[in-house]
Enzyme design. Structure first.
Site, PDB file in Angstrom:
ATOM      1  N   ASN A  13       9.095 -24.327 -44.138  1.00  0.00           N
ATOM      2  CA  ASN A  13       8.484 -22.998 -44.150  1.00  0.00           C
ATOM      3  C   ASN A  13       9.088 -22.254 -45.338  1.00  0.00           C
ATOM      4  OD1 ASN A  13       7.608 -20.409 -43.739  1.00  0.00           O
ATOM      5  ND2 ASN A  13       8.726 -20.079 -41.818  1.00  0.00           N
ATOM      6  N   LYS A  15       8.370 -19.441 -46.482  1.00  0.00           N
ATOM      7  CA  LYS A  15       8.368 -17.977 -46.316  1.00  0.00           C
ATOM      8  C   LYS A  15       7.861 -17.329 -47.618  1.00  0.00           C
ATOM      9  CE  LYS A  15      11.859 -18.536 -42.808  1.00  0.00           C
ATOM     10  NZ  LYS A  15      13.012 -18.016 -42.080  1.00  0.00           N
ATOM     11  N   HIS A 100       5.734 -16.916 -35.628  1.00  0.00           N
ATOM     12  CA  HIS A 100       7.102 -16.984 -36.160  1.00  0.00           C
ATOM     13  C   HIS A 100       7.841 -15.689 -35.792  1.00  0.00           C
ATOM     14  CE1 HIS A 100      10.463 -17.154 -38.926  1.00  0.00           C
ATOM     15  NE2 HIS A 100      10.253 -18.446 -38.992  1.00  0.00           N
ATOM     16  N   GLU A 102       9.689 -13.839 -37.446  1.00  0.00           N
ATOM     17  CA  GLU A 102       9.582 -12.779 -38.457  1.00  0.00           C
ATOM     18  C   GLU A 102       8.267 -12.024 -38.308  1.00  0.00           C
ATOM     19  OE1 GLU A 102      10.549 -15.282 -41.801  1.00  0.00           O
ATOM     20  OE2 GLU A 102      12.576 -15.471 -40.998  1.00  0.00           O
ATOM     21  N   GLU A 172      12.944 -21.747 -32.238  1.00  0.00           N
ATOM     22  CA  GLU A 172      13.742 -21.131 -33.301  1.00  0.00           C
ATOM     23  C   GLU A 172      14.518 -19.947 -32.726  1.00  0.00           C
ATOM     24  OE1 GLU A 172      12.017 -22.177 -37.450  1.00  0.00           O
ATOM     25  OE2 GLU A 172      11.154 -20.290 -36.786  1.00  0.00           O
ATOM     26  N   GLY A 178      18.257 -18.225 -40.812  1.00  0.00           N
ATOM     27  CA  GLY A 178      18.765 -17.662 -42.053  1.00  0.00           C
ATOM     28  C   GLY A 178      20.191 -17.147 -41.954  1.00  0.00           C
ATOM     29  N   SER A 217      18.608 -22.531 -39.510  1.00  0.00           N
ATOM     30  CA  SER A 217      19.735 -23.012 -40.327  1.00  0.00           C
ATOM     31  C   SER A 217      19.900 -24.529 -40.310  1.00  0.00           C
ATOM     32  CB  SER A 217      21.038 -22.315 -39.921  1.00  0.00           C
ATOM     33  OG  SER A 217      20.942 -20.915 -40.175  1.00  0.00           O
TER      34      SER A 217
HETATM   35  P1  13P Z   1      16.241 -21.090 -41.978  1.00  0.00           P
HETATM   36  O1  13P Z   1      16.158 -22.594 -42.022  1.00  0.00           O
HETATM   37  O2  13P Z   1      16.331 -20.477 -43.340  1.00  0.00           O
HETATM   38  O3  13P Z   1      17.264 -20.642 -41.007  1.00  0.00           O
HETATM   39  O4  13P Z   1      14.821 -20.589 -41.396  1.00  0.00           O
HETATM   40  C1  13P Z   1      14.333 -21.160 -40.256  1.00  0.00           C
HETATM   41  C2  13P Z   1      12.940 -20.700 -40.056  1.00  0.00           C
HETATM   42  O5  13P Z   1      12.682 -19.546 -39.757  1.00  0.00           O
HETATM   43  C3  13P Z   1      11.872 -21.677 -40.263  1.00  0.00           C
HETATM   44  O6  13P Z   1      10.641 -21.191 -39.811  1.00  0.00           O
END
Ligand code: 13P
Length: 256
Positions: A13, A15, A100, A102, A172, A178, A217
């Protein structure tokens, strides 16, 4: 790793990261590294504006393409700024991320909107990747099971287990996204087993075939121990998916 016939899936992903040339170079490195593929499947989810170009870069590769979001509306119309599932399928997407954290936290997506987007993805013939997961506060208050159950049941209760046949679920934990703080393999396995159990209560066959990814992560150093667990069928990778060698290491861990 997930047993039986489940093909591990390693999804990147991206982002809101990257630029056109940088993305092209990353795809070229991944395509070279992945070769003819492996036991696992690789999926890339770039920003909308790079999807059509990425579809061309990926043409002669075994790597699949997906989007990070889609409109809940199915029919074309006056929805400024929105992108429909049909459009995503049209440019070569096979998957789309839905719900997601976010989107849920920064853009206020509700369970109801997530369900509508899930339905829209299926209508367009896309494989939805349904994201679920608790915040740190929720975990600390002992609410992990309740939150994940509510998020999964929003889809199960409205659309039924049958819609998960072509879908993927991603666990997640928000506190692991992150942050460099990964869920331990035990913590992740526990929630993955919970998710599979919720679905099995409605349809054991679909539950047994469902791929449940872990995200938060994941990197080249921790992927193998996470992927070794029974109900962890792959990863949804953010930051480390922008680094070809990290992402290929994760892919190799899933293929091994
Ligand atoms: P990270 O791997 O940067 O922690 O992000 C995970 C994520 O949100 C994947 O959709």
């Amino acid at each position: 790793m997930g047993t039986g016939t489940r093909t591990p899936l390693v999804a990147g992903n991206w982002k809101m990261n990257g630029a056109l040339r940088e993305s092209r170079d990353l795809v070229a490195e991944l395509a070279a590294g992945v070769g003819q593929g492996g036991r696992a499947e690789m999926l890339l989810c770039p920003p909308y504006v790079y999807l059509a170009a990425a579809a061309r870069w990926l043409e002669a590769t075994p790597i699949a393409l997906g989007a990070q979001n889609l409109a809940s509306e199915v029919d074309p119309g006056a929805f400024t700024g929105e992108v429909s599932g049909a459009m995503l399928a049209d440019v070569g997407c096979a998957y789309v991320i839905v719900g997601h954290s976010e989107r849920r936290t920064l853009y206020g997506e509700t369970d109801e909107q997530v369900v509508a987007k899930f339905r829209a993805a299926r209508t367009a013939g896309l494989g939805p990747i349904l994201c679920v997961g608790e915040t740190l506060e929720e975990r600390e208050e002992g609410l992990t099971e309740a939150v994940v159950t509510r998020q999964v049941n929003a889809v199960l209760g409205t659309l039924g287990a049958g819609v998960l046949a072509s879908a993927v679920v991603a666990y997640e934990p928000v506190w692991a996204i992150g942050t460099g703080r990964t869920a331990s393999p035990d913590q992740a396995q526990e929630v993955h087993a919970l998710i599979r159990g919720l679905i099995a209560a409605q349809d054991a066959t679909i539950a047994a075939g469902l791929r449940i990814l872990y995200g938060g992560s994941v990197n080249g150093g921790n992927a193998a121990e996470l992927l070794a667990r029974e109900d962890i069928d792959g990863g949804l990778v953010g930051g480390a998916s922008l680094d070809a060698s990290q992402f290929l290491t994760i892919f190799q861990a899933a293929s091994g």
